[in-house]
Design a protein around this motif. Structure first.
Motif, PDB file in Angstrom:
ATOM      1  N   LEU A   1      43.203   3.636  73.516  1.00 12.66           N
ATOM      2  CA  LEU A   1      41.884   3.250  74.027  1.00 12.66           C
ATOM      3  C   LEU A   1      41.608   3.934  75.373  1.00 12.66           C
ATOM      4  O   LEU A   1      40.525   4.488  75.591  1.00 12.66           O
ATOM      5  CB  LEU A   1      41.815   1.730  74.188  1.00 12.66           C
ATOM      6  N   LEU A   2      42.583   3.902  76.261  1.00  7.10           N
ATOM      7  CA  LEU A   2      42.410   4.530  77.575  1.00  7.10           C
ATOM      8  C   LEU A   2      42.311   6.041  77.461  1.00  7.10           C
ATOM      9  O   LEU A   2      41.567   6.687  78.210  1.00  7.10           O
ATOM     10  CB  LEU A   2      43.564   4.133  78.496  1.00  7.10           C
ATOM     11  N   ARG A   3      43.058   6.610  76.522  1.00  5.46           N
ATOM     12  CA  ARG A   3      42.985   8.057  76.326  1.00  5.46           C
ATOM     13  C   ARG A   3      41.586   8.458  75.851  1.00  5.46           C
ATOM     14  O   ARG A   3      41.023   9.469  76.296  1.00  5.46           O
ATOM     15  CB  ARG A   3      44.045   8.504  75.326  1.00  5.46           C
TER      16      ARG A   3
ATOM     17  N   ALA B   1      36.735   5.473  72.587  1.00  5.63           N
ATOM     18  CA  ALA B   1      37.979   4.702  72.693  1.00  5.63           C
ATOM     19  C   ALA B   1      38.197   3.873  71.433  1.00  5.63           C
ATOM     20  O   ALA B   1      39.299   3.857  70.865  1.00  5.63           O
ATOM     21  CB  ALA B   1      37.932   3.802  73.925  1.00  5.63           C
ATOM     22  N   ALA B   2      37.157   3.177  70.988  1.00  5.20           N
ATOM     23  CA  ALA B   2      37.288   2.334  69.803  1.00  5.20           C
ATOM     24  C   ALA B   2      37.585   3.177  68.568  1.00  5.20           C
ATOM     25  O   ALA B   2      38.423   2.804  67.723  1.00  5.20           O
ATOM     26  CB  ALA B   2      36.010   1.524  69.599  1.00  5.20           C
ATOM     27  N   ALA B   3      36.910   4.313  68.437  1.00 10.53           N
ATOM     28  CA  ALA B   3      37.115   5.168  67.265  1.00 10.53           C
ATOM     29  C   ALA B   3      38.516   5.755  67.251  1.00 10.53           C
ATOM     30  O   ALA B   3      39.199   5.760  66.204  1.00 10.53           O
ATOM     31  CB  ALA B   3      36.069   6.282  67.253  1.00 10.53           C
ATOM     32  N   TRP B   4      38.976   6.242  68.380  1.00 10.47           N
ATOM     33  CA  TRP B   4      40.308   6.851  68.433  1.00 10.47           C
ATOM     34  C   TRP B   4      41.405   5.819  68.185  1.00 10.47           C
ATOM     35  O   TRP B   4      42.408   6.112  67.535  1.00 10.47           O
ATOM     36  CB  TRP B   4      40.515   7.529  69.787  1.00 10.47           C
ATOM     37  N   ALA B   5      41.227   4.620  68.723  1.00  6.55           N
ATOM     38  CA  ALA B   5      42.239   3.580  68.506  1.00  6.55           C
ATOM     39  C   ALA B   5      42.329   3.228  67.029  1.00  6.55           C
ATOM     40  O   ALA B   5      43.429   3.070  66.474  1.00  6.55           O
ATOM     41  CB  ALA B   5      41.897   2.339  69.327  1.00  6.55           C
ATOM     42  N   ARG B   6      41.198   3.123  66.369  1.00  4.48           N
ATOM     43  CA  ARG B   6      41.211   2.792  64.934  1.00  4.48           C
ATOM     44  C   ARG B   6      41.858   3.917  64.130  1.00  4.48           C
ATOM     45  O   ARG B   6      42.607   3.660  63.176  1.00  4.48           O
ATOM     46  CB  ARG B   6      39.778   2.521  64.457  1.00  4.48           C
ATOM     47  N   GLU B   7      41.594   5.169  64.501  1.00  4.72           N
ATOM     48  CA  GLU B   7      42.189   6.298  63.785  1.00  4.72           C
ATOM     49  C   GLU B   7      43.706   6.355  63.974  1.00  4.72           C
ATOM     50  O   GLU B   7      44.425   6.846  63.103  1.00  4.72           O
ATOM     51  CB  GLU B   7      41.567   7.606  64.275  1.00  4.72           C
TER      52      GLU B   7
ATOM     53  N   VAL C   1      42.640  -6.422  67.922  1.00  9.68           N
ATOM     54  CA  VAL C   1      42.071  -5.735  69.081  1.00  9.68           C
ATOM     55  C   VAL C   1      41.144  -4.604  68.654  1.00  9.68           C
ATOM     56  O   VAL C   1      40.192  -4.258  69.383  1.00  9.68           O
ATOM     57  CB  VAL C   1      43.211  -5.202  69.978  1.00  9.68           C
ATOM     58  N   LEU C   2      41.378  -4.025  67.467  1.00  5.77           N
ATOM     59  CA  LEU C   2      40.495  -2.963  66.989  1.00  5.77           C
ATOM     60  C   LEU C   2      39.082  -3.482  66.783  1.00  5.77           C
ATOM     61  O   LEU C   2      38.097  -2.817  67.127  1.00  5.77           O
ATOM     62  CB  LEU C   2      41.043  -2.381  65.685  1.00  5.77           C
ATOM     63  N   THR C   3      38.949  -4.679  66.217  1.00  2.94           N
ATOM     64  CA  THR C   3      37.636  -5.283  66.005  1.00  2.94           C
ATOM     65  C   THR C   3      36.973  -5.594  67.346  1.00  2.94           C
ATOM     66  O   THR C   3      35.765  -5.358  67.529  1.00  2.94           O
ATOM     67  CB  THR C   3      37.780  -6.571  65.194  1.00  2.94           C
ATOM     68  N   VAL C   4      37.756  -6.119  68.286  1.00  2.00           N
ATOM     69  CA  VAL C   4      37.209  -6.437  69.605  1.00  2.00           C
ATOM     70  C   VAL C   4      36.731  -5.168  70.306  1.00  2.00           C
ATOM     71  O   VAL C   4      35.667  -5.148  70.934  1.00  2.00           O
ATOM     72  CB  VAL C   4      38.279  -7.159  70.450  1.00  2.00           C
ATOM     73  N   ALA C   5      37.487  -4.071  70.169  1.00  2.00           N
ATOM     74  CA  ALA C   5      37.072  -2.795  70.777  1.00  2.00           C
ATOM     75  C   ALA C   5      35.800  -2.273  70.127  1.00  2.00           C
ATOM     76  O   ALA C   5      34.907  -1.747  70.814  1.00  2.00           O
ATOM     77  CB  ALA C   5      38.201  -1.775  70.650  1.00  2.00           C
ATOM     78  N   ASP C   6      35.691  -2.408  68.811  1.00  5.46           N
ATOM     79  CA  ASP C   6      34.473  -1.972  68.111  1.00  5.46           C
ATOM     80  C   ASP C   6      33.244  -2.712  68.620  1.00  5.46           C
ATOM     81  O   ASP C   6      32.197  -2.114  68.887  1.00  5.46           O
ATOM     82  CB  ASP C   6      34.620  -2.210  66.603  1.00  5.46           C
TER      83      ASP C   6
END
Length: 545
Positions: free
Chosen positions: A101-103, A125-131, A141-146
């Motif tokens: 997410l930070l990256r 951040a949300a897209a990269w974390a999910r990938e 946390v992926l849903t929360v980031a989305d």
């Protein structure tokens, strides 16, 4: 980030890291307590704290190295340092996802600031974390980031950075409250997602960093301290619960190319679950839950160069399966994997300090926890880690562990202390004996000068071999063997009974043989012991007792 000038952007990044670390420090126990997915091992809050601590340390290092204090680094330098620090220090499933997410955010914020950049940063951040997650699950946390990214995107046109951050925070809050309805494991336990709870904390810190005040509605939902690791057999690990999933968590940093990492993903996905691979540009953080930890590490070796390998056995780490605490343990910071193996054979818990990557206080406190003892002796083995070790000891004492920090300044002093450790003695007597052994050991190391500079032994040139005794340059030589002999002679001139040599990874064993002969020729009553230190940075460490 604030748009008043370029320089405050870096200050805002620094502030965000500091505020996030402070907030997670307050809340990590509560977050640990609601950790029921993907494995109920009660460490999500701790892992997030350690990951952010590494990110904050990297940002502080950029500030410290930048100048004399009259200016600050650029925003790009600060956010890249934050992302890199999180990547190399990521812990657990939650910390690894946070690093990604930070990256994702850093890649956007390094190119500019403002509300629109923050929207794009949160979205990436949300897209990269999910990938990065092999099999994404909703209610995490992926849903929360989305939802945070979506809410940021719906902020009013022309909104500034603070307004976008507030919108993201409110979106994350709402998404977190909804997680029990998306993930059965959370509903049964009556808790929200622990990783998502941590992300809400981080976004709250972001709001305060960019606006100067915290969120208007701090998240205060009740967080029950439920027992972790209970029976949840209806939900297999990697699906929607922690059930009887894989036995080990394997994490390592990996130097490898993109194609090799794609092949690695396939191999690890077939071996286990909870697979998260984050990073890029040749450096990756790999996290997976498997039954065959060796196979997971071997897959990393085939892909590139894995290092900082951490393997956790879940059965030994879950609260319901923990053995009775041992009476006493020793935690040792070591500069190389060779010394780590040596200290582990002696029963110590080790923390690896790579060149340029000193451990943070949270990592030392985590090692004290892993030692699972009522009494712990901590050997930092580096003068620069004195305050870090003291902070770790305070964290452990707050958890009811009795901790003593012996101010060892070098690995050879730690070896000497560990050699006289006797757990059957009283705690105070053991600490006194170990402290005396360490204090009676003079230490030295060899290093190669990177540039011309003034030293206590004169002017050195780039490429010269420096012999440092008790931290000060005492000898300037042209090669390792000759410099080592001069250092030994100076140290033994004051007397000694035992010489300890610790060879670096690329130091030939013939050097040890030559130095042992040199000691025998000049000092008949002195014994010599040699160890392989592995990848420790210095070609040679020397101790004289």
């Amino acid at each position: 980030m604030p748009q008043t000038a370029d320089e405050p952007d870096a200050v805002a990044v620094r502030s965000w890291c500091s505020l996030a670390l402070e907030a997670l420090g307050r809340e990590r126990q509560a977050i640990d307590a609601i950790n029921v997915y993907p494995v109920a091992d009660g460490d999500t809050g701790t892992n997030l704290y350690l990951t952010v601590e590494s990110a904050a340390a990297a940002v502080e290092a950029v500030f410290a190295a930048h100048a004399t204090g009259t200016s600050v680094p650029s925003a790009a330098d600060a956010v890249r340092a934050m992302a890199h620090g999180a990547l190399i220090g990521a812990r657990g499933n939650s910390g690894t996802i946070l690093a990604q997410l930070l990256r994702g955010m850093a890649g956007v914020l390094a190119e500019g600031t403002g509300g629109d950049r923050m929207r794009l940063a949160l979205d990436r951040a949300a897209a990269w974390a999910r990938e990065a997650v092999a099999h994404p699950v909703e209610g995490t946390v992926l849903t929360v980031a989305d939802r945070a990214a979506a809410a940021a995107g719906q902020a009013a046109p022309g909104a500034d950075t603070a307004e976008v951050a507030r919108a993201a925070y409110e979106g994350a809050r709402a998404a977190l409250d909804a997680t029990p309805g998306q993930l059965p494991a959370l509903a049964r336990a009556g808790v929200v997602d622990a990783g998502g709870r941590g992300l809400v904390t981080l976004l709250g810190a972001l709001v305060e960093a960019v606006s100067g005040r915290g969120p208007e509605r701090p998240y205060e939902a009740p967080i029950p301290f439920v027992p972790v690791g209970g029976d949840d057999t209806e939900c297999p690990a990697g699906d929607d619960g922690d059930g009887g999933g894989p036995a080990f968590e394997v994490i390592y940093l990996l130097e490898a190319g993109d194609e090799a990492v794609e092949r690695l993903r396939g191999r690890l996905d077939a071996l286990g679950d909870s697979l998260v691979v984050v990073g890029g540009d040749g450096l990756w953080n790999v996290h997976v839950h498997v039954d065959d930890a060796g196979a997971a590490v071997e897959a990393g070796v085939e892909a590139g160069r894995p290092y900082r390998i951490r393997i956790t056995h879940f059965a030994a780490d879950r609260a319901h399966a923990r053995p009775e605490p041992a009476r006493r343990a020793v935690v040792v910071v070591v500069p190389g994997d060779g010394l780590a193996a040596l200290c582990q054979e002696a029963g110590a818990t080790t923390v690896l300090a790579r060149p340029g990557e000193p451990p943070a206080s949270g990592e030392l406190a985590d090692a004290v926890r892993r030692a699972h003892a009522r009494e712990v002796v901590l050997l930092p083995n580096d003068a620069e880690l004195r305050h870090t070790a003291a902070a770790a000891a305070e964290q452990a004492r707050a958890q009811g562990v009795r901790v003593a920090v012996i101010p060892t300044r070098a690995a050879v002093q730690g070896i000497a202390a560990l050699a006289v450790h006797e757990p059957d003695r009283s705690f105070d007597e053991d600490v006194v004996a170990m402290t005396s052994a360490a204090g009676a050991t003079r230490y030295a190391e060899l290093a190669v000068a990177e540039r011309q500079s003034w030293t206590t032994a004169g002017i050195c040139q780039a490429g010269d071999v420096l012999g440092l005794i008790d931290g000060d340059v005492a000898v300037i030589g042209q090669d390792v063997p000759g410099t080592a002999r001069k250092v030994l002679d100076r140290m033994l001139a004051a007397g000694g009974e035992l010489v300890t040599l610790v060879l670096g990874e690329n130091t030939p064993p013939t050097l040890a043989e030559a130095l042992e002969q040199h000691v025998r020729d000049g000092h008949l009553a002195v014994d010599t012991t040699t160890y392989r230190g592995g990848h420790q940075g210095a070609p040679l460490l020397i101790g004289v007792e």
